[in-house]
Design a protein around this motif. Sequence first.
Motif, PDB file in Angstrom:
ATOM      1  N   UNK A   1       0.827  -1.202   0.000  1.00 22.83           N
ATOM      2  CA  UNK A   1       0.000   0.000   0.000  1.00 22.83           C
ATOM      3  C   UNK A   1       0.862   1.252   0.000  1.00 22.83           C
ATOM      4  N   UNK A   2       0.566   2.119  -0.966  1.00 25.38           N
ATOM      5  CA  UNK A   2       1.224   3.421  -1.074  1.00 25.38           C
ATOM      6  C   UNK A   2       0.153   4.492  -0.850  1.00 25.38           C
ATOM      7  N   UNK A   3       0.349   5.356   0.145  1.00 23.22           N
ATOM      8  CA  UNK A   3      -0.635   6.400   0.459  1.00 23.22           C
ATOM      9  C   UNK A   3      -0.063   7.753   0.026  1.00 23.22           C
ATOM     10  N   UNK A   4      -0.832   8.493  -0.739  1.00 24.17           N
ATOM     11  CA  UNK A   4      -0.376   9.786  -1.230  1.00 24.17           C
ATOM     12  C   UNK A   4      -1.418  10.868  -0.953  1.00 24.17           C
ATOM     13  N   UNK A   5      -0.932  12.099  -0.888  1.00 24.46           N
ATOM     14  CA  UNK A   5      -1.831  13.243  -0.802  1.00 24.46           C
ATOM     15  C   UNK A   5      -2.247  13.639  -2.225  1.00 24.46           C
ATOM     16  N   UNK A   6      -3.472  14.164  -2.392  1.00 22.53           N
ATOM     17  CA  UNK A   6      -3.860  14.656  -3.715  1.00 22.53           C
ATOM     18  C   UNK A   6      -2.897  15.736  -4.194  1.00 22.53           C
TER      19      UNK A   6
ATOM     20  N   UNK B   1      -4.415  13.044  18.065  1.00 20.45           N
ATOM     21  CA  UNK B   1      -4.008  11.896  17.258  1.00 20.45           C
ATOM     22  C   UNK B   1      -4.234  10.620  18.061  1.00 20.45           C
ATOM     23  N   UNK B   2      -4.871   9.639  17.447  1.00 20.94           N
ATOM     24  CA  UNK B   2      -5.094   8.334  18.064  1.00 20.94           C
ATOM     25  C   UNK B   2      -3.739   7.695  18.417  1.00 20.94           C
ATOM     26  N   UNK B   3      -3.665   7.084  19.585  1.00 20.55           N
ATOM     27  CA  UNK B   3      -2.395   6.470  20.017  1.00 20.55           C
ATOM     28  C   UNK B   3      -1.993   5.304  19.114  1.00 20.55           C
ATOM     29  N   UNK B   4      -2.968   4.713  18.391  1.00 21.34           N
ATOM     30  CA  UNK B   4      -2.638   3.609  17.485  1.00 21.34           C
ATOM     31  C   UNK B   4      -2.269   4.092  16.086  1.00 21.34           C
ATOM     32  N   UNK B   5      -2.373   5.403  15.844  1.00 21.11           N
ATOM     33  CA  UNK B   5      -2.073   5.947  14.513  1.00 21.11           C
ATOM     34  C   UNK B   5      -0.572   6.110  14.315  1.00 21.11           C
ATOM     35  N   UNK B   6      -0.157   5.912  13.075  1.00 16.69           N
ATOM     36  CA  UNK B   6       1.243   6.073  12.704  1.00 16.69           C
ATOM     37  C   UNK B   6       1.365   7.147  11.636  1.00 16.69           C
ATOM     38  N   UNK B   7       2.503   7.857  11.670  1.00 13.76           N
ATOM     39  CA  UNK B   7       2.797   8.844  10.641  1.00 13.76           C
ATOM     40  C   UNK B   7       3.325   8.119   9.406  1.00 13.76           C
ATOM     41  N   UNK B   8       2.676   8.310   8.279  1.00 15.70           N
ATOM     42  CA  UNK B   8       3.075   7.603   7.064  1.00 15.70           C
ATOM     43  C   UNK B   8       4.398   8.140   6.540  1.00 15.70           C
ATOM     44  N   UNK B   9       5.307   7.197   6.211  1.00 13.33           N
ATOM     45  CA  UNK B   9       6.616   7.606   5.695  1.00 13.33           C
ATOM     46  C   UNK B   9       7.014   6.851   4.430  1.00 13.33           C
ATOM     47  N   UNK B  10       6.269   5.829   4.067  1.00 12.55           N
ATOM     48  CA  UNK B  10       6.623   5.076   2.867  1.00 12.55           C
ATOM     49  C   UNK B  10       5.727   3.857   2.699  1.00 12.55           C
ATOM     50  N   UNK B  11       5.936   3.128   1.620  1.00  8.11           N
ATOM     51  CA  UNK B  11       5.092   1.995   1.253  1.00  8.11           C
ATOM     52  C   UNK B  11       4.966   0.987   2.399  1.00  8.11           C
ATOM     53  N   UNK B  12       3.740   0.459   2.568  1.00  7.93           N
ATOM     54  CA  UNK B  12       3.449  -0.496   3.627  1.00  7.93           C
ATOM     55  C   UNK B  12       3.115  -1.839   2.989  1.00  7.93           C
ATOM     56  N   UNK B  13       3.750  -2.907   3.484  1.00  5.37           N
ATOM     57  CA  UNK B  13       3.374  -4.259   3.059  1.00  5.37           C
ATOM     58  C   UNK B  13       2.559  -4.885   4.175  1.00  5.37           C
TER      59      UNK B  13
END
Length: 450
Positions: free
Chosen positions: A386-391, A414-426
């Motif tokens: 999964x690759x997440x991008x901003x418009x 921010x939810x304690x279970x949330x992570x800051x996206x930094x790159x592709x996720x497998x």
Amino acid sequence: GIKTRGSSSSSFKKSSIGFDSWDSQSQESDIKPLGLPSSADWVISGARDVNGMMGNCDVTYIRSVFMYQLSNEIGNWAPHSKAVEIFVNTDGGNVKKADYKGIYFFMEKIGRSKDKVDIDKLGPDVGPSNPDISGGYILKVDRLDPEAIGFHTQWDDNGTNCVTNYYYPKEVNMPDSQKTWIKSYMGQLETALGNIPSSREYTNYLDAQACIDQWILNVMPFNVDAFMFSNFMYKPRNGKIHMGPAWDLDRSLGAYDFRLDNPEKWDSDMLADVWTYGWLTQLFKDPEFDLALRDRWYDIRQNAFEMDHMKGIIDSLATVMTEAAARDAVLYGFDRGFQGEIDYMKTWMEKRVLWMDGQLGYTPQFYSGTSLVSGGKKTVNAGFKLNIQKPSGKTGDIYYTLDGSDPRLIGGNINSTAKLYSGEITLTHTTTVFARIKNGRGWRCFRKRS
């Protein structure tokens, strides 16, 4: 009983009709005509005049019916109907060509029943000491009903001569104790609304989701009478106020009304401002309500409000009317031709919806490789990369969770279970990914796809 209905349309050449079905003893009796649900209260809708803007608003006859179908699809009951042609014979002789009145929609009238507004019956014997006095009620903000008094709330008028009408039970049948109870409840709700944003106590009195849905059902088609006329709400026993059902949306979706010339604006020509009229002026001070509305918009845009689906509904409604439209046109005409009017309605709607997409925020976009697969929230299988991008052109940080929970907590943290996206996720297992964009202190809505 039969009566002509409509405030501004009752004098038209072809007016709408309301009637109750009676038995042989002149008592109300439920019927099930044309495969519609059982009821004793009906409307034959299809007002048209020969000249003038007011009399020719919805020459397709389907604008209200179309929006009722969308309302039902997103889980909010609205009247069901069937297209019919009507002959009116008043001389007692054989039905003649001259008796032909044209196309109408035979439809349910808003009312209390298990198949309509599903609230408990409230009889006149229910007094102030009986806990059943909490419902059910149906109210309608509109012009004052004939021979009625109604009541005012803090925000129902705004100088427009509108009033809150007792719709069910009928005012004439309501004891003073029930009127006092529901007026007091509305007062408590409005006091709580006045405490926004420091308190969300209003959610103890008002179903926010139902309010959001009615906002969308009125604002998407640009109903110029929205929130001011034919504005229904109901209160179940021991429940909260629900906005709705939707009713009377003929002046919308590019109908013949100068206020609808431009679909790409909010409400500069509407009677009520969609952000500040009545209770809305307080509700949009609540960031939770505001964000929930934007989330809901992007959610239903993937199903009931998906463009091809909506166009398909319009086409299906028009198809059953095509032959009859030629006969109706002899009396009333279609400036663009019947199919031309249908096409114009669809084009207007598409411009409106795409414009609203751009106005109601933006969402993270989920990619697999270079292919866009979804946005904001999606269940994905193990092994998915999964690759997440901003418009394009948008800024902010992307936060995501892998347990389906919202990265944003109520209040904006921010939810304690949330992570800051930094790159592709497998993904190592099947899971639901939920992502939002945080830009400074603000959060953006998500786009949900099942």
